[in-house]
Design a protein around this motif. Structure first.
Motif, PDB file in Angstrom:
ATOM      1  N   THR A   1       0.966  -1.201  -0.036  1.00  0.00           N
ATOM      2  CA  THR A   1      -0.006  -0.007   0.196  1.00  0.00           C
ATOM      3  C   THR A   1       0.934   1.335  -0.201  1.00  0.00           C
ATOM      4  OG1 THR A   1      -1.560  -1.249   1.194  1.00  0.00           O
ATOM      5  CG2 THR A   1      -1.815   1.329   1.370  1.00  0.00           C
ATOM      6  N   ALA A   2       2.013   1.312   0.618  1.00  0.00           N
ATOM      7  CA  ALA A   2       2.894   2.397   0.847  1.00  0.00           C
ATOM      8  C   ALA A   2       3.392   2.766  -0.432  1.00  0.00           C
ATOM      9  CB  ALA A   2       3.850   1.901   1.949  1.00  0.00           C
TER      10      ALA A   2
ATOM     11  N   THR B   1       9.767   3.470   0.927  1.00  0.00           N
ATOM     12  CA  THR B   1       8.892   3.431   2.032  1.00  0.00           C
ATOM     13  C   THR B   1       9.459   3.650   3.330  1.00  0.00           C
ATOM     14  OG1 THR B   1       9.250   0.959   2.278  1.00  0.00           O
ATOM     15  CG2 THR B   1       7.798   1.493   0.748  1.00  0.00           C
ATOM     16  N   LYS B   2       8.610   3.976   4.206  1.00  0.00           N
ATOM     17  CA  LYS B   2       9.098   4.218   5.484  1.00  0.00           C
ATOM     18  C   LYS B   2       9.822   3.038   6.084  1.00  0.00           C
ATOM     19  CE  LYS B   2       5.733   7.589   7.273  1.00  0.00           C
ATOM     20  NZ  LYS B   2       4.661   7.795   8.008  1.00  0.00           N
TER      21      LYS B   2
ATOM     22  N   ILE C   1      10.144  10.671  -0.553  1.00  0.00           N
ATOM     23  CA  ILE C   1       8.877  10.564  -0.913  1.00  0.00           C
ATOM     24  C   ILE C   1       8.471   9.065  -0.107  1.00  0.00           C
ATOM     25  CG2 ILE C   1       7.032  10.359  -2.315  1.00  0.00           C
ATOM     26  CD1 ILE C   1       8.312  12.169  -4.391  1.00  0.00           C
ATOM     27  N   CYS C   2       7.699   9.368   0.905  1.00  0.00           N
ATOM     28  CA  CYS C   2       7.258   8.130   1.607  1.00  0.00           C
ATOM     29  C   CYS C   2       5.919   7.685   1.497  1.00  0.00           C
ATOM     30  CB  CYS C   2       7.549   8.449   3.213  1.00  0.00           C
ATOM     31  SG  CYS C   2       9.084   8.947   3.734  1.00  0.00           S
TER      32      CYS C   2
ATOM     33  N   TYR D   1       9.080  14.882   7.101  1.00  0.00           N
ATOM     34  CA  TYR D   1       9.853  14.173   8.472  1.00  0.00           C
ATOM     35  C   TYR D   1      11.107  14.767   8.563  1.00  0.00           C
ATOM     36  CZ  TYR D   1       5.563  11.606   8.802  1.00  0.00           C
ATOM     37  OH  TYR D   1       4.341  10.944   8.745  1.00  0.00           O
ATOM     38  N   LEU D   2      11.696  15.151   9.671  1.00  0.00           N
ATOM     39  CA  LEU D   2      13.054  15.319   9.996  1.00  0.00           C
ATOM     40  C   LEU D   2      13.423  13.938  10.621  1.00  0.00           C
ATOM     41  CD1 LEU D   2      13.323  18.875  11.386  1.00  0.00           C
ATOM     42  CD2 LEU D   2      13.679  18.169   9.103  1.00  0.00           C
ATOM     43  N   GLN D   3      14.507  13.380  10.057  1.00  0.00           N
ATOM     44  CA  GLN D   3      15.083  12.047  10.842  1.00  0.00           C
ATOM     45  C   GLN D   3      16.285  12.551  11.850  1.00  0.00           C
ATOM     46  OE1 GLN D   3      15.422   8.714   8.300  1.00  0.00           O
ATOM     47  NE2 GLN D   3      15.828  10.033   6.678  1.00  0.00           N
ATOM     48  N   PRO D   4      16.111  11.890  13.023  1.00  0.00           N
ATOM     49  CA  PRO D   4      17.255  11.921  13.917  1.00  0.00           C
ATOM     50  C   PRO D   4      18.609  11.715  13.404  1.00  0.00           C
ATOM     51  CG  PRO D   4      16.325   9.862  14.176  1.00  0.00           C
ATOM     52  CD  PRO D   4      15.536  10.344  13.059  1.00  0.00           C
TER      53      PRO D   4
END
Lengths: 372, 522
Positions: free
Chosen positions: A217-218, A326-327, A358-359, B208-211
């Motif tokens: 889905t992502a 993807t994340k 892009i996530c 989002y900022l990543q750490p």
């Protein structure tokens, strides 16, 4: 009830090199044995198959003779069938590939294979997309996520899949490193392809957050974002991996999984093109390059997408890079910088800096490309 | 016969078993005609005056068929809910350390008792008859202003996420009022998922900022790379759910302001900074607190809550209406922003959950300024004691350990080594801890850190409580090596066995109410 067909492949020389300090077994198995290496793939396979013992009457094992799987299947009391065309003894990558083809002819439900990244590459070379595989980690190098975390976990997941308690699958990368370089402490991974493996799901209790969307889905939402943002008369170089493949699927176009395709005005311009060919297509045209992170180490260029030569990347330009991940995939890097290895040190340096990745349809993350 | 004292030396409650009643849902217990209360027939005089009671209602409001309610006697209702209450693992029976990020502190029962005194109040009643609770709202607003440095608070948001949504709405309304068409909102990976979801609901694209892989907090340069004239807002929890505090936060805020964006402070982790740091000094334009967490009202995991949201001077007009004001003689509902062209107007009916605000008021008054500071000091001390004890357990570690980034009030650990060694995952441990009557939480999905564990002791537990929790974890982690299958097949002493969540992947299968269940499955 009809028995489930379990394919079993053991690479008997997997892991030999590691125990005698050879950092891998590719091309050095005889040297490893000479140094006193002890085969361990069969023992690790036994640990995996132990998880299936309770259901052994519901399974029939299809395998190769002797050290390829037949011996351990017999020892553990599994009913089994052996590929008569193969012989035990000296085995090569071709032996593995022949066995994969035979197992697919037998229409097995799942293939368990014991080995390392080299074995996974051999499996991939002969695998059909419809066959489901799962790796028992037994080799020196285990970078491909087609392997379970340990042999018992592989057996347990195989058992869940064969008994219908796990039904979902996912495509995972087959990556390998160059062992010659690895022996000189240089880690150079390359993406070779994807194998379909069972997707384990967690049994939970006491949840306080919702389930995340699936990886598929992502990818769909990422693809929708890219397609919706496509500009007219712009050549989009769509290259290598399952995340970029989703764009071609969204556009309902033919695609190359491990390669670069060109799209313009949402129509396929060229398929599976490389360096000079790409340059011919985009000369004098506006072009954008769509890439994802490959190779398990966060490489943007130089691992699995060498078709994108330094000339192509320079021509497209840093500002026209569209990076997707993807994340799940991005988070595996835990904030480590993305890497580039275009083969041109000056270009690598120029590519350094911050990018938006892009996530999902509405989400991007900031990623940094390292300066080496 | 000699009486023997029961041996209580065992600190791990291996003998625990949760109550299990295998109780049906209340609709399944329903029997046609069974009644809990038999209402007497109305007196003839009443019937003559008002008819049968239904005929007075406008025709359009009358039901066409009887309402579908379960039919049960009083003792059946009582037994049903008593059984359900025994099947829960609430904050009052377990050492509530494992639900990291939830700030599961002890909520004084006297405050519950005081709140019962206002159960008969109704938000529609004449303000002249509700001056007491209105004064408490007004006073609590002032306390929240002092705690945060903000200029005005609303208690209308009914939970933390709604507080975040209110902030996203204020940003949108503010930008609309300026004729701005900015379309991006920046947050961080470790902030709560609602920090992204709330502005996304307002139509913003999320960045989002990543750490930073070394320090665990976002990189200012990464922020500058994406904070542009398209940025409407920046929202961050600080400390984040890792327990790490971004000490550069004022620089982030300053740069965002330079680019014309507004900055929102998610203070869901406010227990880390009471009396120590304020939103105002970091330059934030607005902030929100979860009264049900930090202010002990208590955290109900879906129960009555309040995401009190405050803004700096100059942004009051964007707060949802009504606010409660005092004209020198009486308290009144101030609706002057309700119909403002670019206002937020409302995020919920009325002006907030009154018992929650009352309990907050009581809690603040009982502690005073120094007491609030002591709350944070004790919570931080407890967490750092626990941090040290946790890292002594073989296989447990934490990321981002440097010389100058001490954990504040919570910590996200990792059991990656144990997973690699044994195949037992953090979700397996989550279930196994139920066998000891204890909660345990992993992290939001997808996991950024491998096999995460998030624990937050708060100021409430004693040293012995923390030791017991850590010892229980230690016992379970040892089990991972000795008998991994037993841990993976947990829980064994809990109400419910393993729940297969894979069915949740398909929304078409969901039955979100009894009515939907009947339609789909009966």
């Amino acid at each position: 009830m009809e028995r489930k067909k379990l394919g079993l492949i053991i690479n008997p020389i997997a892991g030999l090199g590691g125990s005698v300090g050879l950092k891998g077994t590719d091309g050095v198995s005889e040297e490893a044995i000479h140094r006193g290496a002890i085969p361990r793939a069969e023992e690790r396979t036994q640990r995996a198959l132990t998880e299936l013992l309770a259901n052994k009457n519901q399974v029939i094992v299809y395998t190769g003779p002797g050290s390829l799987g037949g011996r351990i299947a017999k020892q553990m009391g599994f009913p089994y069938v052996v590929d008569g065309a193969l012989s035990d003894g000296h085995t090569t990558g071709k032996t593995t590939q022949d066995l994969v083809r035979w197992l697919q002819q037998q229409d097995v439900d799942l293939v368990l294979f014991a080995g390392g990244d080299g074995t996974a590459r051999d499996i991939y070379a002969a695998a059909k997309a419809s066959t489901v595989f799962l790796g028992i980690p037994a080799g020196v190098k285990i970078h491909s996520p087609v392997y379970a975390v340990n042999p018992s976990a592989a057996g347990a997941l195989a058992n869940l899949y064969l008994t219908g308690k796990v039904t979902k699958t996912s495509e995972q990368e087959v990556v390998d490193i160059d062992e010659n370089q690895y022996r000189h402490d240089i880690i150079n991974t390359k993406l070779y392809g994807y194998l379909t493996i069972p997707k384990e799901h967690a049994y939970t209790q006491n949840r306080k957050c919702a389930s995340p969307p699936s990886e598929a889905t992502a990818m769909e939402t990422i693809a929708a974002r890219v397609v919706d943002d496509m500009e007219p008369d712009t050549y989009y170089l769509i290259g290598a991996g399952t995340t970029t493949r989703a764009i071609m699927q969204e556009l309902e176009l033919a695609y190359t999984l491990i390669g670069v395709d060109i799209v313009c005005n949402k129509k396929l311009v060229a398929k599976d093109v490389y360096g000079k060919q790409i340059m011919q297509y985009i000369r004098g045209k506006k072009a954008k390059l769509v890439v994802t992170i490959t190779g398990g180490q966060g490489f943007l260029f130089g691992r699995g997408n060498q078709q994108l030569t330094p000339e192509v990347i320079k021509k497209v330009g840093k500002d026209n890079l569209i990076i997707l991940a993807t994340k799940d995939k991005l988070f595996q890097l835990r904030g480590q910088p993305l890497l580039v290895d275009t083969g041109n040190a000056e270009l690598d340096q120029k590519l350094s800096g911050f990018y938006r990745i892009i996530c999902s349809y509405y989400e991007t993350a900031v990623g940094k490309v390292a300066t080496n | 016969m000699e009486m023997k004292r029961i041996d209580r030396s065992q600190k791990v409650r291996v003998g625990f078993h949760e109550a299990k009643w295998d109780e049906a849902i209340i609709y399944e217990l329903s029997k046609p005609g069974e009644r809990g209360i038999l209402v007497p027939k109305a007196d003839k005089k009443v019937v003559d005056a008002v008819g049968n009671g239904v005929s007075m209602l406008p025709k359009g409001l009358r039901r066409k068929q009887a309402v579908n309610l379960p039919e049960l006697s009083q003792n059946h209702v009582l037994r049903h809910y008593m059984r359900l209450s025994q099947e829960t693992l609430g904050a009052d029976v377990n050492i509530e350390i494992g639900q990291g990020t939830c700030t599961m502190k002890y909520s004084p029962k006297i405050n519950e008792q005081l709140a019962r005194g206002i159960f008969d109040l109704h938000p529609e009643q004449d303000p002249s008859t509700a001056q007491g609770i209105m004064e408490i709202f007004h006073e609590t607003d002032k306390y929240m202003q002092e705690i945060s440095g903000m200029s005005r608070f609303t208690f209308q948001p009914g939970g933390g996420s709604q507080g975040l949504f209110t902030m996203g709405s204020i940003v949108k309304a503010y930008m609309n009022s300026k004729g701005e068409t900015r379309d991006e909102f920046i947050t961080t990976i470790y902030s709560h998922p609602s920090d992204a979801a709330a502005p996304a609901l307002k139509g913003y694209k999320i960045i989002y900022l990543q750490p930073d892989p070394k320090t665990g907090v976002p990189d200012l340069e990464a922020f500058k790379a994406v904070c542009t004239e398209r940025t409407a807002g920046f929202i961050q929890a600080n400390p984040e759910d890792t327990g790490l505090y971004n000490s550069n936060i004022a620089k982030f805020v300053k740069y965002a302001h330079k680019m014309g964006a507004l900055c929102c402070y998610d203070q869901a982790n406010g227990n880390a900074v009471l009396g120590v740091a304020r939103a105002k000094e970091a330059g934030f334009d607005m902030c929100h607190f979860n009264l049900h967490k930090t202010f002990s009202t208590p955290h109900g995991c879906g129960g009555p809550a309040c995401g009190a949201t405050g803004v700096r001077a100059g942004l009051e007009e964007f707060l949802p209406a009504p606010l409660i004001d005092f004209d020198g003689k009486k308290y009144f509902f101030n609706y002057k922003f309700e119909n403002k062209k670019f206002g937020v107007h409302k995020v919920r009916a009325y002006y907030g959950v009154a018992p929650v605000v009352l309990k907050t008021y009581c809690w603040i008054r009982s502690l005073g300024p120094n007491g609030l500071y002591q709350v944070t000091k004790t919570a931080v001390l407890n967490n750092n004691y626990m941090f040290k004890k946790m890292l002594e357990i073989p296989g447990i570690s934490a990321f981002y350990i440097t010389d100058d980034n001490q954990r504040v009030e919570q910590c996200r650990y990792t059991m990656e080594k144990i997973y690699k060694d044994t195949g037992v995952s953090t979700t397996d441990i989550q279930r196994r801890m139920m066998d000891f009557g204890m909660h345990y939480w992993t992290s939001h999905h997808p996991f950024f850190l491998p096999e995460p564990i998030t624990l937050e002791p708060t100021e409430s537990p004693s040293k012995e409580d923390i030791d017991e929790y850590v010892n229980t974890l230690k016992y379970v982690f040892k089990e991972c090596y000795d008998n991994p299958e037993y841990v993976k097949s947990a829980p064994h002493s809990s109400t419910t066995h393993q729940v297969d969540e894979s069915v949740m992947d398909d929304p078409k299968k969901w039955a979100t109410s009894w009515k939907v269940y009947l339609r789909k499955y009966k």
